[in-house]
Design an enzyme around this catalytic site. Sequence first.
Site: not given
Ligand code: URA
Length: 230
Positions: A101
């Site tokens: 993310d």
């Molecule tokens: N899980 C999430 O919620 N975000 C990420 O970036 C990676 C795994």
Amino acid sequence: MNRLDKYLATAGVGTRSEVKKLIRDGHIKVNGETAKKADMKVDEEHDIVTFDDEEVYYSEFVYFMLNKPAGYISASSGWDPNVIDLIGEPYRNLFPVGRLDKDTEGLLLITNDGQLGHELLAPKKHVEKEYYVEIDIPLTEENIEKIESGITWKEETYKPAKYKKISDNSFTLVITEGKYHEIKRMMLALGSKVTYLKRLRMKNLVLDETLRPGEYRPLTDEEVEDLRAV
Ligand code: URA
């Protein structure tokens, strides 16, 4: 920049001695001019190299470990700012293997090796991804059991994950899938919110803690071999 003979050999035109002969015999042009020297320098990004007037694409596989900083999007282009902008290397077709993310930090493999990227992301391979997680509200014993046995939330299921406590509000989690917002959603399902998330490992590839956010380094040969091993 690379030597012309190495460029041609890496691109699969022939062995070093074969390509030297091709250069001597006038088969190779760089930017339209017949090349004369095997050790002339070519810029993989900008120079156009041809063999009997057919363009030769440079196809060496490269692998970088990036410590992704928050604020960057895990995409190759078209998004601003994206993680590939952080890689100051003259290779086309670099892409991040998987997505973190925008606000997630940590290990991101950047490569132009589509085959390896595909294998690492294939759901049936169950490649382990380890994260360091901080949350606002501590988990109960019951919540931890749910993490370890699998969670269903809003018509989505999350496979069992390995949990290791660090403090009341922090722990590591090993997951084997890569669903959208997986860890954030698992925590929301348990009534907690992720306040910080960092990827530490993918398969055997461990984030080099000497890399500050935004820094990267090439993988060692051993690291690449480990990633390729089944
Ligand atoms: N899980 C999430 O919620 N975000 C990420 O970036 C990676 C795994």
